[in-house]
Scaffold this active site. Structure first.
Site, PDB file in Angstrom:
ATOM      1  N   ILE A 110       0.971  -1.312   0.029  1.00 15.38           N
ATOM      2  CA  ILE A 110      -0.018  -0.014   0.033  1.00 15.38           C
ATOM      3  C   ILE A 110       0.932   1.272   0.032  1.00 15.38           C
ATOM      4  O   ILE A 110       0.416   2.220   0.300  1.00 15.38           O
ATOM      5  CB  ILE A 110      -0.816  -0.200   1.255  1.00 15.38           C
ATOM      6  CG1 ILE A 110      -0.215  -0.006   2.465  1.00 15.38           C
ATOM      7  CG2 ILE A 110      -2.069  -1.392   1.287  1.00 15.38           C
ATOM      8  CD1 ILE A 110      -0.907   0.133   3.784  1.00 15.38           C
ATOM      9  N   ASP A 111       2.097   1.071  -0.474  1.00 17.24           N
ATOM     10  CA  ASP A 111       3.019   2.242   0.018  1.00 17.24           C
ATOM     11  C   ASP A 111       3.496   3.040  -1.112  1.00 17.24           C
ATOM     12  O   ASP A 111       4.401   3.833  -1.202  1.00 17.24           O
ATOM     13  CB  ASP A 111       4.537   1.499   0.520  1.00 17.24           C
ATOM     14  CG  ASP A 111       5.261   0.316  -0.295  1.00 17.24           C
ATOM     15  OD1 ASP A 111       4.966   0.679  -1.700  1.00 17.24           O
ATOM     16  OD2 ASP A 111       5.773  -0.374   0.092  1.00 17.24           O
ATOM     17  N   HIS A 125      -4.394  -4.610  -2.867  1.00 17.56           N
ATOM     18  CA  HIS A 125      -4.671  -4.383  -1.342  1.00 17.56           C
ATOM     19  C   HIS A 125      -4.875  -2.667  -1.332  1.00 17.56           C
ATOM     20  O   HIS A 125      -4.963  -2.390  -0.063  1.00 17.56           O
ATOM     21  CB  HIS A 125      -3.733  -4.735  -0.437  1.00 17.56           C
ATOM     22  CG  HIS A 125      -3.900  -6.343  -0.340  1.00 17.56           C
ATOM     23  ND1 HIS A 125      -2.767  -7.019   0.247  1.00 17.56           N
ATOM     24  CD2 HIS A 125      -4.795  -7.257  -0.875  1.00 17.56           C
ATOM     25  CE1 HIS A 125      -3.142  -8.415   0.292  1.00 17.56           C
ATOM     26  NE2 HIS A 125      -4.262  -8.458  -0.494  1.00 17.56           N
ATOM     27  N   SER A 143       4.948 -13.512   1.455  1.00 17.13           N
ATOM     28  CA  SER A 143       5.028 -15.038   2.333  1.00 17.13           C
ATOM     29  C   SER A 143       3.785 -16.006   1.482  1.00 17.13           C
ATOM     30  O   SER A 143       3.953 -17.190   1.839  1.00 17.13           O
ATOM     31  CB  SER A 143       4.307 -14.691   3.812  1.00 17.13           C
ATOM     32  OG  SER A 143       3.148 -13.929   3.631  1.00 17.13           O
ATOM     33  N   ASN A 184      13.188 -14.309  -2.373  1.00 13.76           N
ATOM     34  CA  ASN A 184      12.691 -14.347  -1.216  1.00 13.76           C
ATOM     35  C   ASN A 184      13.835 -14.939  -0.338  1.00 13.76           C
ATOM     36  O   ASN A 184      14.458 -15.950  -0.558  1.00 13.76           O
ATOM     37  CB  ASN A 184      11.355 -14.990  -0.852  1.00 13.76           C
ATOM     38  CG  ASN A 184      10.636 -15.006   0.590  1.00 13.76           C
ATOM     39  OD1 ASN A 184      11.215 -14.557   1.452  1.00 13.76           O
ATOM     40  ND2 ASN A 184       9.505 -14.347   0.480  1.00 13.76           N
ATOM     41  N   PRO A 185      14.229 -14.530   0.964  1.00 12.62           N
ATOM     42  CA  PRO A 185      15.070 -15.217   1.897  1.00 12.62           C
ATOM     43  C   PRO A 185      14.541 -16.582   2.324  1.00 12.62           C
ATOM     44  O   PRO A 185      15.399 -17.809   2.562  1.00 12.62           O
ATOM     45  CB  PRO A 185      15.143 -14.384   3.240  1.00 12.62           C
ATOM     46  CG  PRO A 185      14.757 -13.165   2.661  1.00 12.62           C
ATOM     47  CD  PRO A 185      13.820 -13.309   1.578  1.00 12.62           C
TER      48      PRO A 185
END
Ligand code: NAD
Length: 277
Positions: free
Chosen positions: A109-110, A125, A218, A242-243
């Site tokens: 949402i940034d 979102h 995730s 991804n880690p």
């Protein structure tokens, strides 16, 4: 799995051959911009339980019964986003457009993908910057500068232990008049429908793409988490950055988005002769 660089080489080859790439991003893509993920250790949900802070009903109740805690939660979400700048991962997603058709689908949402220069961004979102009426009608988009002013006003009001009226005054551009105000940020809270038309457009892009890069997510937030599976079912290759490994991707590039995303674009398109060195 990818330590010897062969995963990177194979992923870069897939990317080079693709005609339409979907970059599907989650909170991890913005971690290096200073915005913490919600679910990882130390994330927002650890300090602010979702039942009180992630639903509209829960938030309204918290705002009415415990205004200081409501303001503290808002500051924890708004301030890092207000101060953030795109990192190398956002810039690499934008850079990719120089080589291939790209659709960015983000759960964030940034607004950092847009700030980095990506031109087709579906915010499934919603966005903290879009202000809508309580019925969902778009009213205006705040600038990051306005968001910064709001965050510092809120921080100051809290430090001065200002009363609810003063705090609500600071929050007016985002929430309207008082807690029964007429507007809110267009972010999808738990139990709410996906943001439209972003969600419909995202699903169309997923059906059409031949390569998806899933970065920093995730894969547990439904229904967005279905998109990588839908892309694969429609025949697209899936690259995961991804880690942690989800186990679902064709190629997993282990590590931070701000390192792996630029490396992938560079390997695919900027290595000598267009091939992986
Ligand atoms: P999540 O919090 O559930 O998971 C974050 C994922 O990012 C994890 O898989 C983690 O391993 C990975 N990660 C952590 N650091 C990383 C890094 N440096 N590079 C790459 N990956 C990294 O996030 P989610 O799946 O996006 O779902 C959370 C929801 O909460 C989102 O849908 C979004 O609406 C909201 N959210 C948004 C923001 C934002 O706008 N920046 C931040 C937090 C949460």
């Amino acid at each position: 799995m990818n330590r010897d660089g062969s995963e990177m080489a194979r992923a870069a080859e897939l990317l080079r051959q693709a005609r339409h790439v979907v970059v599907f991003s989650g909170a991890g893509v913005s971690a290096e911009s200073g915005i913490a993920t919600f679910r990882d250790a130390g994330g927002v949900w650890e300090e602010f339980p979702p039942e009180r802070f992630a639903t509209l009903g829960g938030l309204m109740k918290t705002a009415a019964s415990d205004p200081p805690e409501f303001a503290r939660f808002l500051l924890a979400v708004v301030e890092p986003i207000a101060r953030a700048e795109p990192n190398a991962a956002h810039r690499a997603a934008a850079e990719l457009e120089r080589h291939v058709q790209v659709t960015v689908i983000t759960q964030n949402i940034d607004a950092l993908h847009t700030d980095a220069g990506s031109t087709v961004v579906h915010e499934v979102h919603g966005s903290l910057f879009d202000i809508v009426s309580l019925r969902g009608r778009f009213l205006r988009r705040l600038t990051r500068e306005q968001m910064r002013e709001l965050a510092s006003g809120l921080r100051e009001a809290m430090a001065n232990r200002s009363g609810v009226t003063a705090v609500m005054g600071v929050l007016r551009p985002m929430l309207g008049l008082g807690i029964r105000g007429a507007h809110r940020p267009n972010v999808v809270l738990f139990g709410e429908g996906m943001a439209e038309p972003a969600w419909t457009l995202a699903q169309e892009a997923v059906r059409e793409c031949d390569c998806m890069i899933s970065v920093g997510t995730s894969g547990v937030v439904m229904p967005a988490a279905m998109l990588p599976m839908q892309a694969q079912a429609a025949g697209a290759a899936l690259i995961e950055i991804n880690p942690e490994c989800s186990g679902d991707a064709d190629h997993w590039l282990q590590g931070s988005a701000d390192e792996q995303m630029p490396a992938l674009v560079q390997h695919a398109f900027e290595a000598p002769g267009g091939s992986v060195s």
